[in-house]
Write an enzyme that holds these catalytic residues in place. Structure first.
Site, mmCIF file in Angstrom:
data_model
loop_
_atom_site.group_PDB
_atom_site.id
_atom_site.type_symbol
_atom_site.label_atom_id
_atom_site.label_comp_id
_atom_site.label_asym_id
_atom_site.label_seq_id
_atom_site.Cartn_x
_atom_site.Cartn_y
_atom_site.Cartn_z
ATOM 1 N N HIS A 100 0.797 -1.219 0.000
ATOM 2 C CA HIS A 100 0.000 0.000 0.000
ATOM 3 C C HIS A 100 0.834 1.276 0.000
ATOM 4 O O HIS A 100 0.280 2.376 -0.143
ATOM 5 C CB HIS A 100 -0.969 -0.004 1.194
ATOM 6 C CG HIS A 100 -2.274 0.665 0.901
ATOM 7 N ND1 HIS A 100 -3.398 0.514 1.673
ATOM 8 C CD2 HIS A 100 -2.650 1.509 -0.101
ATOM 9 C CE1 HIS A 100 -4.392 1.220 1.175
ATOM 10 N NE2 HIS A 100 -3.971 1.842 0.099
ATOM 11 N N ASP A 123 -9.991 -0.200 3.977
ATOM 12 C CA ASP A 123 -8.801 -0.806 4.572
ATOM 13 C C ASP A 123 -9.066 -1.169 6.031
ATOM 14 O O ASP A 123 -9.826 -0.486 6.727
ATOM 15 C CB ASP A 123 -7.656 0.224 4.509
ATOM 16 C CG ASP A 123 -6.274 -0.366 4.642
ATOM 17 O OD1 ASP A 123 -6.126 -1.415 5.311
ATOM 18 O OD2 ASP A 123 -5.324 0.234 4.103
ATOM 19 N N HIS A 125 -6.711 -0.883 8.101
ATOM 20 C CA HIS A 125 -5.779 0.004 8.787
ATOM 21 C C HIS A 125 -5.977 1.453 8.333
ATOM 22 O O HIS A 125 -6.517 1.705 7.249
ATOM 23 C CB HIS A 125 -4.336 -0.430 8.500
ATOM 24 C CG HIS A 125 -4.089 -1.887 8.758
ATOM 25 N ND1 HIS A 125 -4.264 -2.853 7.784
ATOM 26 C CD2 HIS A 125 -3.702 -2.542 9.881
ATOM 27 C CE1 HIS A 125 -3.992 -4.042 8.291
ATOM 28 N NE2 HIS A 125 -3.654 -3.883 9.566
ATOM 29 N N ASP A 127 -3.312 3.580 7.956
ATOM 30 C CA ASP A 127 -2.130 3.972 7.181
ATOM 31 C C ASP A 127 -1.789 5.435 7.402
ATOM 32 O O ASP A 127 -1.415 6.159 6.477
ATOM 33 C CB ASP A 127 -2.318 3.667 5.695
ATOM 34 C CG ASP A 127 -2.415 2.170 5.423
ATOM 35 O OD1 ASP A 127 -2.018 1.384 6.301
ATOM 36 O OD2 ASP A 127 -2.892 1.792 4.341
ATOM 37 N N HIS A 140 4.334 1.092 4.151
ATOM 38 C CA HIS A 140 2.966 0.788 3.704
ATOM 39 C C HIS A 140 1.931 1.153 4.769
ATOM 40 O O HIS A 140 0.728 1.160 4.481
ATOM 41 C CB HIS A 140 2.825 -0.669 3.256
ATOM 42 C CG HIS A 140 2.690 -1.679 4.353
ATOM 43 N ND1 HIS A 140 2.113 -2.920 4.159
ATOM 44 C CD2 HIS A 140 3.079 -1.662 5.659
ATOM 45 C CE1 HIS A 140 2.136 -3.606 5.298
ATOM 46 N NE2 HIS A 140 2.720 -2.875 6.207
ATOM 47 N N ASP A 227 -7.456 -1.738 -0.129
ATOM 48 C CA ASP A 227 -6.520 -2.733 0.384
ATOM 49 C C ASP A 227 -7.313 -4.014 0.615
ATOM 50 O O ASP A 227 -8.323 -4.007 1.329
ATOM 51 C CB ASP A 227 -5.915 -2.218 1.697
ATOM 52 C CG ASP A 227 -4.792 -3.094 2.225
ATOM 53 O OD1 ASP A 227 -4.871 -4.323 2.067
ATOM 54 O OD2 ASP A 227 -3.853 -2.541 2.827
ATOM 55 N N ASP A 229 -6.831 -6.319 2.507
ATOM 56 C CA ASP A 229 -6.981 -6.719 3.905
ATOM 57 C C ASP A 229 -8.156 -6.017 4.579
ATOM 58 O O ASP A 229 -8.470 -6.301 5.739
ATOM 59 C CB ASP A 229 -5.683 -6.557 4.696
ATOM 60 C CG ASP A 229 -5.304 -5.111 5.016
ATOM 61 O OD1 ASP A 229 -6.184 -4.234 5.069
ATOM 62 O OD2 ASP A 229 -4.103 -4.864 5.237
ATOM 63 N N GLU A 272 -2.033 -4.950 -2.019
ATOM 64 C CA GLU A 272 -1.689 -5.911 -0.976
ATOM 65 C C GLU A 272 -2.106 -7.345 -1.295
ATOM 66 O O GLU A 272 -2.276 -8.168 -0.391
ATOM 67 C CB GLU A 272 -2.232 -5.487 0.385
ATOM 68 C CG GLU A 272 -1.633 -4.189 0.927
ATOM 69 C CD GLU A 272 -0.207 -4.320 1.457
ATOM 70 O OE1 GLU A 272 0.317 -5.456 1.487
ATOM 71 O OE2 GLU A 272 0.386 -3.287 1.838
#
Length: 300
Positions: A100, A123, A125, A127, A140, A227, A229, A272
């Site tokens: 990412h 996402d 997360h 980030d 990332h 992303d 994830d 990712e």
């Protein structure tokens, strides 16, 4: 559905984190049939191939707490140049990752063309780390902070200007793993975040209606940074930082379908995908299916 001219850009970047294999993400997504599926929908596709990523010694510089800073900056500068050219030619940039950290380059290239660029960050997360707040030094985990103008100057100033996006023009969807420094920054900047709690409580339809309304009022273009994830590991196992309790396959399709109906997305990246960690290319196949929904695929 409007037929688009889509330029596909592969970014085999694995230097923004420590787990090998995500550099094969663009190949896995192509193998899953992204070009053929989008062409079947009637879009005009130009595959620009993969950006050449400079090999690095995978260094962790103690002074900055940033892994592979120069190599990541170099790759993102190349990406920003290509994305800028694609948009200048009137085409839609679709970027395949790679980790990412490549969003740094994507947003550097995209935001030059908009006065008030919106960003949907799909996402697990935020980030939003910096060298000072990151537990790992993995870049990332920093691209959204960098795009806000927060972080190391080498990254923040790619293409010679900062910030690339305003905090009030960002919506994070699916968050369920945030570091302390990221939580502080979210509160300080007033960034809109829909955690899994809000998604469970309100439902994806309501979340996307609010997101679309929120961004349509204030932006002249919207970038989607997805992303894999963000999805639950049961649906997308081939990612480097899986977090259980994530968005479902069906919720994600609904989100993409609603974004397509809104006609607000002007650029997108899917990142990712790590085929080494995957099960029979399942995660890349999911990525392609979500892209198809974003670009207008319907059952009837």
């Amino acid at each position: 559905m409007d037929k688009k001219r889509i330029s596909v850009i592969g970014v085999p970047m694995d230097l923004g984190q420590m787990r090998r294999g995500v550099d094969m993400g663009p190949s896995a997504i192509r193998y899953a049939g992204v070009i053929e599926h989008l062409e079947h929908l009637g879009h005009i596709i130009e595959d620009l191939g993969d950006i050449q990523i400079t090999p690095a010694e995978r260094v962790h510089t103690a002074e900055t707490n940033l892994r592979n800073l120069e190599a990541v900056a170099d790759g993102n500068t190349k990406l920003a140049d290509i994305v800028n050219n694609v948009i200048s030619n009137g085409d839609f940039p679709l970027i395949l990752g790679g980790d990412h950290s490549i969003a740094i380059g994507t947003l550097a290239g995209v935001s030059q063309h908009y006065k008030n660029l919106g960003v949907i960050w799909y996402d697990a997360h935020g980030d939003l780390n910096t060298g000072e707040t990151s537990p790992s030094g993995n870049i990332h985990g920093m691209p959204l902070a960098v795009s806000l103008g927060i972080g190391h100057p080498t990254l923040v100033n790619i293409h010679g200007y900062a910030p690339k996006v305003k905090p009030q023009n960002i919506v994070i969807i699916g968050a369920r793993s945030l570091d302390d420094g990221e939580c502080r920054l979210i509160k300080e900047k007033g960034i809109r975040v829909y955690t899994m709690h809000e998604i469970d409580r309100l439902g994806m339809t309501k979340i996307m209606e609010e997101t679309i309304q929120y961004l349509k009022e204030k932006t002249d273009g919207v970038h989607l940074s997805l992303d894999l994830d963000g999805l639950d590991p049961s649906d997308a196992p081939g990612v480097g930082t899986p977090v259980i309790g994530g968005l479902s396959y069906r919720e994600s399709h609904l989100a993409m379908e609603m974004l397509e109906e809104s006609e607000m997305i002007t650029s997108a990246e899917f990142v990712e995908v790590n085929p080494i960690l995957d099960e029979r290319n399942k995660t890349a196949t999911v990525a392609v299916a979500l892209m198809c929904s974003l670009f207008g695929e319907k059952l009837l």
